[in-house]
Structure formats: C-alpha cells, structure tokens
Design an enzyme around this catalytic site. Structure first.
Site, PDB file in Angstrom:
ATOM      1  CB  CYS A 185      37.890 117.909  35.625  1.00 35.71           C
ATOM      2  SG  CYS A 185      40.037 119.076  35.077  1.00 35.71           S
ATOM      3  NE  ARG A 228      47.518 129.576  33.346  1.00 36.64           N
ATOM      4  CZ  ARG A 228      46.337 129.034  34.137  1.00 36.64           C
ATOM      5  NH1 ARG A 228      45.653 130.059  34.484  1.00 36.64           N
ATOM      6  NH2 ARG A 228      45.852 127.837  33.954  1.00 36.64           N
ATOM      7  CG  ASP A 235      32.172 134.711  41.796  1.00 36.10           C
ATOM      8  OD1 ASP A 235      30.759 134.770  42.237  1.00 36.10           O
ATOM      9  OD2 ASP A 235      33.802 134.945  42.030  1.00 36.10           O
ATOM     10  CD  GLU A 292      43.276 127.941  35.626  1.00 38.01           C
ATOM     11  OE1 GLU A 292      43.889 128.405  36.442  1.00 38.01           O
ATOM     12  OE2 GLU A 292      42.747 126.298  35.552  1.00 38.01           O
ATOM     13  CG  HIS A 326      41.923 116.217  40.494  1.00 40.50           C
ATOM     14  ND1 HIS A 326      43.016 116.565  39.261  1.00 40.50           N
ATOM     15  CD2 HIS A 326      42.572 114.280  40.866  1.00 40.50           C
ATOM     16  CE1 HIS A 326      44.272 115.548  39.101  1.00 40.50           C
ATOM     17  NE2 HIS A 326      43.574 114.949  40.149  1.00 40.50           N
ATOM     18  CD  GLU A 329      48.548 126.975  31.723  1.00 41.73           C
ATOM     19  OE1 GLU A 329      48.008 125.613  32.150  1.00 41.73           O
ATOM     20  OE2 GLU A 329      48.714 127.450  31.581  1.00 41.73           O
TER      21      GLU A 329
END
Length: 870
Positions: free
Chosen positions: A838, A524, A625, A568, A836, A557
């Site tokens: 996903c 990240r 976006d 994400e 969620h 993660e």
C-alpha cells in the site's frame, strides 16, 4: 531667426563634415601630407565608411585641422556658402546635378519601397564595388521595419508590381490582395481580364472539389494541396543566405524586427488587417525564414515581441501558416521548432517562478508555446496521416434516473465531452491521425518548462479559467507524460471529492445515507463473479459512481484499503481474465502480447468488466500488469486498426502480407489467393470468411492486392473482434469519458499510464528512497542492501519491485517517482523481509552480514506469492 539662414548654416556644417569624411577616406592627394587626420598621411590607419563618418562628425565638433586642396575630388571649404552640397540635397531638397560637384551625393535608394531578389543583388553589387554596405543596410532597415514594405517584398514574378515607386508606402493600395494584383497586371486588356477572372474562378472550384474528394480518401498530400501564398519563399531563402554572412546585415535584420513588431501587433489587435489583406501573412513567412532567429541576440530582443505578435493572428491565418509550413522540409521545420523551444528554455532559465509568479503569466513563454503549436501541427500534417479509419463513438451509458447533480441543480463541467483545440478543428486533423510525424513527438517536450510548471494551478486554469488564463494543457505536446499524468491525477481527485460532496448534500436533502466511495466487497474464490455483478449494477444504476474513490475489501479478511488491497484486486482479476484456459484472449509466445479471441464464448459483460478495470486503474492511479499491442490503445482513443498495426499484434501475418505487396512475379498464378480467408475457431475447426461478396471467386492479383491487404487487416483487427472490443471500450469509457484523457495523451502515453514503464532505473530509486525506524542512507545494512539490489539480474529486479510495490513496472516518470520507504524491522533474525505494498514500504531486519541479507531477500521475493505482502 531667418529660416534660410539656418538652412545655410546647416548646409555649411554638412559640407565641412563631408570634407572631413573625404579627408579620412580618400586623403588630400598630397603624398607628403603630415596631417595625422588625413588618409594621405604616411602611417594612417584606414577606416571603413561607417567609422569614418563617425570620426568626421567628431572632427567637425572639435574644429580639427583640414588639409589644403590637392585633389579634384576634395571639396574646398570656401565654396560652402555658394553650393551648400549635402548628402541628401540642398536647402530646397534638390540633388546637385552640376558636373563640377566635388563630392557626389550618396545613393540612398529612397525610391525603393519594396524589395525583390534582383533589387537586393543590384544594391549589394553597388555596395561591394564601393566597399560600403551602408546603403543596403539602410534599405534593409527601412523595408524590414515597415509592414507595408515587407508585405510587398519578394513577390512571385507574376504578382510583382510594375511601378511601386509611384505608390505611397503607407497606403492600402500598396498591398492589395492577390486577385486584385492579377487584375492590375492585365488592366490594359479588359477582355483578357474577364477571361482570367473566369479561369481563376473555375480553377478555384476545381481545387475545392478535388480537395473534397481527397479528404474522403484520407490522402494527406492531395487533401491539403499546395498552399498558395504570394511571397517567393525560395527567393527569400536565397537572399537570407547571401546577406546573413555579413555581420552588419544581421544587425540590420535584428533591429528592423524590433521596430516592426509593435506596429504589426497593433494592426492585428485593432485593425483586423488580415481580414482586409490576406497577404499580411507574408510578414511572418519572410521573418521566419531568417536562420539566425535562434541566436542569443534575437532570443533576448526580438523573438519575444515577434512571438507575441504572431500569436495575435486570427485562426484562419494560423491554419494557413501551419499548412504552408507542413510542406517545408524536415530541416526547416526542425529549425523553427528549435527556435521556439530555445526561446522558451532561455526565458524559463533566466527567470524565477513560484506560486505567486507563475510561468503561465510569462507572456514570452506563453506566446512562444502558441507559436510552437503551429510548428507541431505542421509536423503532424507533414507526416504520415490517416484521417480515416475512425471508430464509431458510442454514447456514454447513463442512468435513466436523475443523477445527484441534476437533483441538486448542478451539472458536470465536462458533460459535453472533451474539448477540441480550435486550431486542430480548423485544420481537420488530430494528433492521433498521425502515425509517423516528420519530427518525433518527444522532441517537442520542453523539460525546463515542465520543471517550473505548477500543475495544480495550471489544471485550475485548464478546467475553470481557460478564457482569461493560459493553461499549458492546451499545448499538451510540450508536456511530458509525468506532468500530464499529474494533471489527470488532479482531475480524478477533484471528481472523487465532488462525488463525496454531492453525496453528502444529497444525504442531507433526502435523509438517506449514501456511500461516498466505490466500495467493492469480493470473495477471493469468486472474484470475477462478485466484481462483475457489483460493477454491472453500478454501471446500470448510476455510472457516475464509478468515478468515486475505489475501496476494495476481501471477504473474511481484515485490512484497510490504502491502495495495496486495490492493487491486489486488480492483479487477481487480470490474472484470471487473461488466463488462456478461459479463452477470452489469445497469447502470442513470440510477442508476449494478448489479443481478443474472436471465438470467445464469454459474454460481453466480461469484456466490459476488463474495460472498467483499466479505466479504474487510471482513475485510481494504479499500474496494471497487462500486455496489449499498441493497436488496442489506438482503438481505445478512437482509431481503427490498419495494416501497419499488424506489426506488433500479428507479426507473422504482417510479414506475409508485406511479401505479397512487394512480390514482383505473377501474383495470381504463383500465389493462388482469393478474397476468401480461413481461420480456426476455439475448437480448432476451420472458419471461412469472404472479404468481398463471392470472395472465393475473386483471385488476388497485382492490381487488387492492396485492397486485399486492407480488407484482410480490417477483418483481423476490427470486424472479427468487433463484439468483444465494443464491450471492452464501453467499460473503459464508463470511467474515463469525462476525463481529459483523450485531449492530453497519445496512445503510447495511455499505455504508459496503465502499464507503467519497463525501463527500470534503480539508481534513481535509490536516490529518492526514504528511511524510517532508525535507518539512514549511511547505515551499513542500507549500503549492503543497495549493492545487493544493484547486483541483481533483470528478472530478480522485477521480482523485488513486485514484492515491494505490487507491480514490476515503474510508474510514469520512472522509479524516481516511486517514493519507496525502507524501515527497520528489528535486529538480526532468520525472518524474511516483508512489505506493505500500500505504501511501497519494505520492512528490513538488520541482518548481521551482506551474504545473509542477500539470501533472505532473494527467498522473500522469489516465494512471495500468497504471503509476505501485507
């Protein structure tokens, strides 16, 4: 039996029928007649000539009463065997010419082998005088149902045959081509004919040279030039306007078209008639001027046959027809477009289609779609065209090593690049070249067809069996963005499965375990560096790996990427890349759009990464976006930016340049502008640039201001950001180069694919949402939930969408295509709702009040960043 005796009997019978006809129309002349079957009888209801003819035949069969002879106009039955008068002549085929003939022959105009505007009006005048339109109806039926007669009809004055009466209607000589017609008119003067021949050749050469010059400049009107056809279109329109007001005439045109089309289809299919006689195209020009083609009778009986017939025209004929229609008015083009659209709609809603009976197999719908394509390209050609300003295509980067496909003896189906439509190639124009069509592109979309189209089957035809099966993806203008995106989805998924299969086979052959997926493992805190290094290595070693299914893993993660982790990943990469502090892009507060920073210090690899990210988003069906002006998507599709593109990318500059173009004063003295412009770099220092050599010494005036505007726009949109954009497009093409993206989508639709729609219809979302864990649409809390969501303002609705799905945009087709799930997450509690992303799933506790539901939901969507999205 004696043939002459038979003829005499027939003649006598015709004579009796004529007497009945005359009795029904004119009467016997006896003012006190009591025969109810006579027009002279008091109270007799008048009949028109057609009804009287039918009634006369009935009276003859029943041997009805005939009145005595009271009028010189009424023939006597006793003379039947002597004169044998008939409507067409006696037994020897001769028309009676004696003055005492009591019933003159009906005019049939059989010597008329083609029609002119004057001839139509002449016959019409005779019919109006007699109040009997049957002669004109017969002429219309005969000429309009005969290909040769129709080809000869309504010629321009200089090409009209002076003596067609002597020609047989079925001979080739009746429809020679235009040059031979001109020679025929001048056959009596050999010298004049030679002069005309030389003059015609010179004019053709001059026309070709002119077209070539105009083609280089990209001017639409001059590049096309007037399309020469031998038919007088304005005369045809006037005739239709005059005749179609008569209902019986309309039936004549309809019936004639039904009889005409099978013969024309045979001519085009087996005789190559257009190659020997280009004037054969006149048939289609004349028929399409009929303003009643969209009526139910035509749609049911004639138009399916006619469309099938038109679709058989060879490519040069289709292109010529398209160019001709492109010069029509918007009203005429719209009428033709609506005619074919209504035929498609009428046929689709009148039939039932399923996986065994596909709309692709419906000959009527297919033929109508092919005809609609001509109108579509006429609409493109007639609009504002920009055939120049094309970006130079870069060859797709490929690995120097053998690909898996090559090692296994396989080749990619699209290795040669996206297909080009033959009509598009023949016309020398693309949909992308049209900035503003005469009729909006959206009006060519047929929604009923989209509803019944089996896109998986259609995609198979498009990719594999295009020669024998028709695919509506060859007419992408008729498909909406949602249907086309489904076709792109199938293409992407098949590519992914193909990569997996090839990888598995290669592993068996070589004994090496290769990854069938595109796996990215990133940190990240170093997401850009990690993504850049990994994707750059893949792009260098084997770009085909970018077309594998994407799986993202964040280091340290736990979690399986079912789509949400990828979302994400895209979101985090874009947030960092578009951060104004990095300096790759500039942000315009007024337009809320980003543009490439000409002074960016970042290397090209960074821009390539963003291009790859956009391509991967399309390929993996993710919405991003990003906020680019439309010119970026036009440039991605192969067009350079021009002055008109400044409207949304640089609105202030556009307004200034527009004022310069419209200024009516002394430009040079009042504005004092030269061909040297200045900008500020990343550090605020001024930079000058000469639009032309020694630009600072060339003043802008009224004569060269258009050139100044063009060069200025080219610099801002193309030259100043050439390095950045080329790298950006290279990355985009690494992923999308082999997909049908370019041949299916317009720039506006590409933006929709990448960014989704900003039009949020939450009513549609409610109707398609599914429920789980004990919830249903009738539950109290679900009703409270939707009342709460519908009461949100625009910003809160976007936050809710971002919280639940990972993006604040609707997918292609609207929120109704989202398939959101609301699942029960325990009884009443103080815990916030979770999601969620996903699976577009919202986990909602069963709060005991509507107020608590609203308070908890608002807090969740407002402070969701960093938590709440699982």
């Amino acid at each position: 039996m004696d043939p002459f005796a038979t003829l005499e009997k027939r003649a006598a019978a015709k004579h009796l029928i004529e007497r009945y006809f005359c009795q029904l129309t004119e009467g016997c002349g006896n003012g006190a007649c009591t025969n109810e079957l006579c027009a002279s009888c008091l109270g007799f209801q008048p009949l028109d000539h057609n009804a009287a003819a039918i009634r006369a035949l009935e009276l003859y069969k029943m041997n009805a009463k005939l009145c005595g002879r009271h009028s010189a106009a009424f023939p006597d039955n006793s003379s039947a065997k002597e004169t044998h008068p008939t409507l067409l002549g006696d037994r020897h085929g001769k028309m009676p010419d004696h003055e005492d003939n009591l019933f003159p022959p009906r005019e049939d105009f059989r010597e008329v082998h083609y029609l002119t505007e004057e001839k139509v009006y002449e016959i019409l005048s005779i019919c109006e005088g007699k109040k009997d339109y049957s002669p004109l109806i017969r002429v219309i039926g005969r000429i309009f149902s005969n290909a040769d007669g129709l080809v000869q009809s309504f010629r321009k004055d200089k090409e009209q045959h002076p003596n067609t009466k002597e020609q047989h209607p079925n001979t080739k000589e009746q429809h020679p081509n235009t040059k031979e017609q001109r020679k025929t008119h001048q056959a009596n003067d050999e010298d004049k004919d030679e002069d005309d021949k030389e003059r015609t050749t010179a004019m053709e050469q001059e026309s070709e040279a002119s077209a070539s010059m105009e083609g280089a400049t990209g001017s639409t009107e001059n590049r096309l030039g007037p399309v020469e056809v031998s038919v007088d279109i304005e005369a045809v329109r006037r005739v239709y306007d005059r005749l179609l007001s008569n209902e019986k005439m309309e039936s004549a045109f309809l019936n004639a078209l039904v009889y005409l089309t099978p013969n024309v289809e045979l001519d085009l299919t087996y005789l190559d008639v257009y190659d020997t006689n280009p004037d054969y195209l006149n048939i289609f020009i004349i028929v399409m001027e009929n303003s009643s083609l969209h009526s139910p009778e035509y749609l049911e009986m004639a138009m399916p046959l006619f469309c099938k017939c038109m679709s058989k025209l060879p490519l040069p004929a289709l292109a010529k027809l398209t160019r001709l229609w492109s010069q029509y008015s918007v009203e005429h083009i719209r009428r033709m477009m609506e005619t074919f659209q209504q035929l498609i709609t009428y046929t689709v809603i009148s039939n039932e289609y399923d996986s065994d009976s596909l709309v692709n197999d419906d000959e009527c719908v297919v033929a109508a779609a092919k005809c609609l394509k001509l109108v579509f390209y006429a609409n493109v050609l007639g609009g504002d065209l920009d055939t120049g300003h094309n970006e130079e295509e870069e060859p797709a980067s490929e690995s120097s090593e053998l690909t898996l496909q090559e090692l296994l003896g396989e080749e990619r189906s699209n290795k040669k690049g996206p297909r080009v439509d033959p009509l598009e190639k023949e016309l020398g124009v693309r949909t992308l070249d049209c900035r503003r069509p005469l009729i909006p592109f959206e009006e060519f979309v047929n929604e009923p067809l989209n509803d019944v189209l089996e896109m998986d089957k259609d995609f198979t035809f498009f990719k594999v069996d295009s020669e024998s099966k028709f695919s509506f993806q060859s007419c992408p203008f008729i498909l909406n963005a949602c249907t086309k995106s489904l076709g792109l989805y199938y293409d992407n998924r098949i590519s992914m499965y193909s990569e997996r299969r090839i990888t598995a086979l290669y592993s068996l052959v070589q004994g090496q375990q290769l990854n069938p997926y595109l796996r990215l493992k990133v940190r990240r805190d170093h997401i850009i560096d990690d993504a850049l290094v990994r994707l750059e290595m893949i792009a260098m070693e084997n770009p085909a790996d970018l077309r594998k299914q994407l799986f993202v893993e964040f280091e340290g993660e736990q979690g399986v990427d079912e789509g949400g982790v990828s979302k994400e990943f895209f979101q985090l990469v874009l947030e960092e890349m578009f951060n104004p502090d990095i300096g790759m892009f500039t942000y315009d507060e007024s337009t809320k759009l980003f543009w490439y920073n000409p002074s960016s210090l970042e290397n090209e690899a960074q821009f390539t990464l963003i291009g790859i990210i956009l391509g991967l988003a399309i390929y993996n069906n993710c919405i991003l976006d990003v906020h680019f002006p439309m010119v970026v998507y036009r440039k991605l599709m192969g067009k350079k930016g021009t002055y008109l593109d400044l409207t949304d990318s640089h609105p202030v500059l556009y307004q200034s340049l527009r004022e310069l173009l419209e200024y009516e004063g002394d430009v040079e003295e009042d504005m004092m502008i030269t061909f040297q412009i200045s900008q500020t770099d990343l550090f605020g220092d001024p930079i000058t640039y000469d639009l032309k050599e020694n630009g600072d010494k060339i003043p802008v005036n009224a004569d060269n201001r258009k050139e100044f505007v063009s060069l200025y726009s080219d610099y801002i949109l193309n030259k100043s950001v050439e390095r950045q954009f080329k790298a950006f497009r290279r990355g985009f093409q690494m992923v999308t180069n082999e997909s049908p993206l370019k041949c299916l989508f317009r720039p506006e639709e590409v933006e929709l694919l990448i960014c989704g729609s900003r039009n949020l219809d939450f009513q549609a979302l409610e109707e398609t949402t599914e429920y789980d864990g004990g919830y249903s649409k009738d539950c109290r809390i679900i009703k409270d939930f939707w009342e709460t969501v519908h009461s949100f303002g625009e910003e809160d609705k976007r936050l809710f969408l971002q919280f639940t799905t990972g993006t604040d945009r609707a997918p292609v087709g609207g929120l109704g295509k989202l398939k959101m799930i609301i699942a029960k997450n325990g009884p009443d509690t103080d815990r916030l709702p979770t999601s969620h992303t996903c699976f577009n799933a919202l986990l909602l506790p069963e709060y005991d009040s509507k107020e608590k539901l609203k308070e908890r939901l608002l807090k969740a969507i407002t402070y969701a960043k960093g938590f709440g999205m699982l």
